[in-house]
Scaffold this motif. Structure first.
Motif, PDB file in Angstrom:
ATOM      1  N   THR A   1       0.819  -1.215   0.000  1.00 51.09           N
ATOM      2  CA  THR A   1       0.000   0.000   0.000  1.00 51.09           C
ATOM      3  C   THR A   1       0.850   1.261   0.000  1.00 51.09           C
ATOM      4  N   LYS A   2       2.049   1.149   0.524  1.00 49.93           N
ATOM      5  CA  LYS A   2       2.947   2.305   0.584  1.00 49.93           C
ATOM      6  C   LYS A   2       3.680   2.528  -0.741  1.00 49.93           C
ATOM      7  N   ASN A   3       4.021   1.444  -1.438  1.00 50.23           N
ATOM      8  CA  ASN A   3       4.885   1.554  -2.615  1.00 50.23           C
ATOM      9  C   ASN A   3       4.169   1.422  -3.957  1.00 50.23           C
ATOM     10  N   LYS A   4       2.984   0.886  -3.973  1.00 48.51           N
ATOM     11  CA  LYS A   4       2.264   0.697  -5.239  1.00 48.51           C
ATOM     12  C   LYS A   4       1.229   1.798  -5.396  1.00 48.51           C
ATOM     13  N   GLU A   5       1.190   2.357  -6.589  1.00 53.33           N
ATOM     14  CA  GLU A   5       0.220   3.413  -6.847  1.00 53.33           C
ATOM     15  C   GLU A   5      -1.197   2.851  -6.923  1.00 53.33           C
ATOM     16  N   ASN A   6      -1.338   1.700  -7.588  1.00 56.05           N
ATOM     17  CA  ASN A   6      -2.662   1.124  -7.770  1.00 56.05           C
ATOM     18  C   ASN A   6      -2.722  -0.228  -7.055  1.00 56.05           C
ATOM     19  N   PHE A   7      -3.237  -0.226  -5.830  1.00 51.95           N
ATOM     20  CA  PHE A   7      -3.335  -1.467  -5.078  1.00 51.95           C
ATOM     21  C   PHE A   7      -4.785  -1.816  -4.742  1.00 51.95           C
ATOM     22  N   GLU A   8      -5.700  -1.008  -5.208  1.00 48.00           N
ATOM     23  CA  GLU A   8      -7.107  -1.259  -4.894  1.00 48.00           C
ATOM     24  C   GLU A   8      -7.700  -2.375  -5.741  1.00 48.00           C
TER      25      GLU A   8
ATOM     26  N   LEU B   1      -0.002  -7.991  -8.211  1.00 49.02           N
ATOM     27  CA  LEU B   1      -0.249  -8.083  -6.775  1.00 49.02           C
ATOM     28  C   LEU B   1      -0.438  -9.535  -6.336  1.00 49.02           C
ATOM     29  N   LYS B   2      -1.157 -10.311  -7.144  1.00 44.91           N
ATOM     30  CA  LYS B   2      -1.322 -11.735  -6.833  1.00 44.91           C
ATOM     31  C   LYS B   2       0.032 -12.428  -6.767  1.00 44.91           C
ATOM     32  N   SER B   3       0.900 -12.085  -7.691  1.00 42.86           N
ATOM     33  CA  SER B   3       2.235 -12.688  -7.717  1.00 42.86           C
ATOM     34  C   SER B   3       3.016 -12.381  -6.442  1.00 42.86           C
ATOM     35  N   ILE B   4       2.901 -11.151  -5.966  1.00 44.48           N
ATOM     36  CA  ILE B   4       3.576 -10.755  -4.727  1.00 44.48           C
ATOM     37  C   ILE B   4       2.987 -11.506  -3.538  1.00 44.48           C
ATOM     38  N   LEU B   5       1.668 -11.563  -3.453  1.00 46.33           N
ATOM     39  CA  LEU B   5       0.998 -12.214  -2.323  1.00 46.33           C
ATOM     40  C   LEU B   5       1.217 -13.725  -2.310  1.00 46.33           C
ATOM     41  N   LEU B   6       1.336 -14.326  -3.497  1.00 44.65           N
ATOM     42  CA  LEU B   6       1.548 -15.775  -3.567  1.00 44.65           C
ATOM     43  C   LEU B   6       2.940 -16.193  -3.099  1.00 44.65           C
ATOM     44  N   LYS B   7       3.807 -15.224  -2.889  1.00 42.98           N
ATOM     45  CA  LYS B   7       5.150 -15.532  -2.389  1.00 42.98           C
ATOM     46  C   LYS B   7       5.182 -15.649  -0.856  1.00 42.98           C
ATOM     47  N   ILE B   8       4.085 -15.336  -0.198  1.00 41.26           N
ATOM     48  CA  ILE B   8       4.043 -15.372   1.269  1.00 41.26           C
ATOM     49  C   ILE B   8       4.455 -16.731   1.831  1.00 41.26           C
ATOM     50  N   PRO B   9       3.930 -17.854   1.336  1.00 47.29           N
ATOM     51  CA  PRO B   9       4.328 -19.139   1.932  1.00 47.29           C
ATOM     52  C   PRO B   9       5.829 -19.439   1.818  1.00 47.29           C
ATOM     53  N   ALA B  10       6.486 -18.861   0.831  1.00 49.29           N
ATOM     54  CA  ALA B  10       7.920 -19.101   0.635  1.00 49.29           C
ATOM     55  C   ALA B  10       8.793 -18.041   1.301  1.00 49.29           C
ATOM     56  N   MET B  11       8.171 -17.047   1.916  1.00 52.04           N
ATOM     57  CA  MET B  11       8.903 -15.967   2.584  1.00 52.04           C
ATOM     58  C   MET B  11       9.793 -16.549   3.684  1.00 52.04           C
ATOM     59  N   ASP B  12      11.034 -16.120   3.750  1.00 52.37           N
ATOM     60  CA  ASP B  12      11.958 -16.612   4.772  1.00 52.37           C
ATOM     61  C   ASP B  12      11.665 -15.990   6.126  1.00 52.37           C
ATOM     62  N   VAL B  13      11.597 -16.847   7.144  1.00 52.52           N
ATOM     63  CA  VAL B  13      11.434 -16.401   8.531  1.00 52.52           C
ATOM     64  C   VAL B  13      12.438 -17.168   9.386  1.00 52.52           C
ATOM     65  N   MET B  14      12.740 -16.624  10.548  1.00 54.65           N
ATOM     66  CA  MET B  14      13.617 -17.303  11.503  1.00 54.65           C
ATOM     67  C   MET B  14      12.730 -18.001  12.534  1.00 54.65           C
TER      68      MET B  14
END
Length: 101
Positions: free
Chosen positions: A38-45, A51-64
């Motif tokens: 929401t901060k970096n994308k002009e059109n997120f509504e 946007l789907k591509s970005i959100l679909l990366k959540i399960p692969a996001m690295d966490v400790m």
């Protein structure tokens, strides 16, 4: 482990209260990603393919978790398994992800 019997989440209309409890420690990772969108994308509504591509990366996001880097999806499995071990009586420690530094 009954999905409808939560630890903190209780709602007779929610069949997955336990799942809600397990994913709660991972909420800051998703919230941060959505805030950045929401901060970096002009059109997120509108939910675009980008946007789907970005959100679909959540399960692969690295966490400790437990001092090791792991994809979020695997870390959630480790949290779930550690909760099971607590219910089973073989452990007294639930593994949670580390957020931030």
């Amino acid at each position: 482990m009954l999905p409808s019997v939560g630890i903190f989440h209780h709602n007779k209309y929610n069949a997955y209260c336990l799942a809600d409890d397990i994913m709660e420690p991972y909420r800051p990772f998703v919230d941060t990603l959505v805030f950045d969108i929401t901060k970096n994308k002009e059109n997120f509504e509108k939910l675009t393919s980008e946007l789907k591509s970005i959100l679909l990366k959540i399960p692969a996001m690295d966490v400790m978790i437990d001092g090791k880097q792991s994809p979020l999806m695997i870390a959630m499995s480790r949290t779930t398994h550690s909760l099971f071990e607590c219910f089973e009586g073989s452990s007294r420690k639930i593994l949670y992800p580390q957020y931030g530094e």
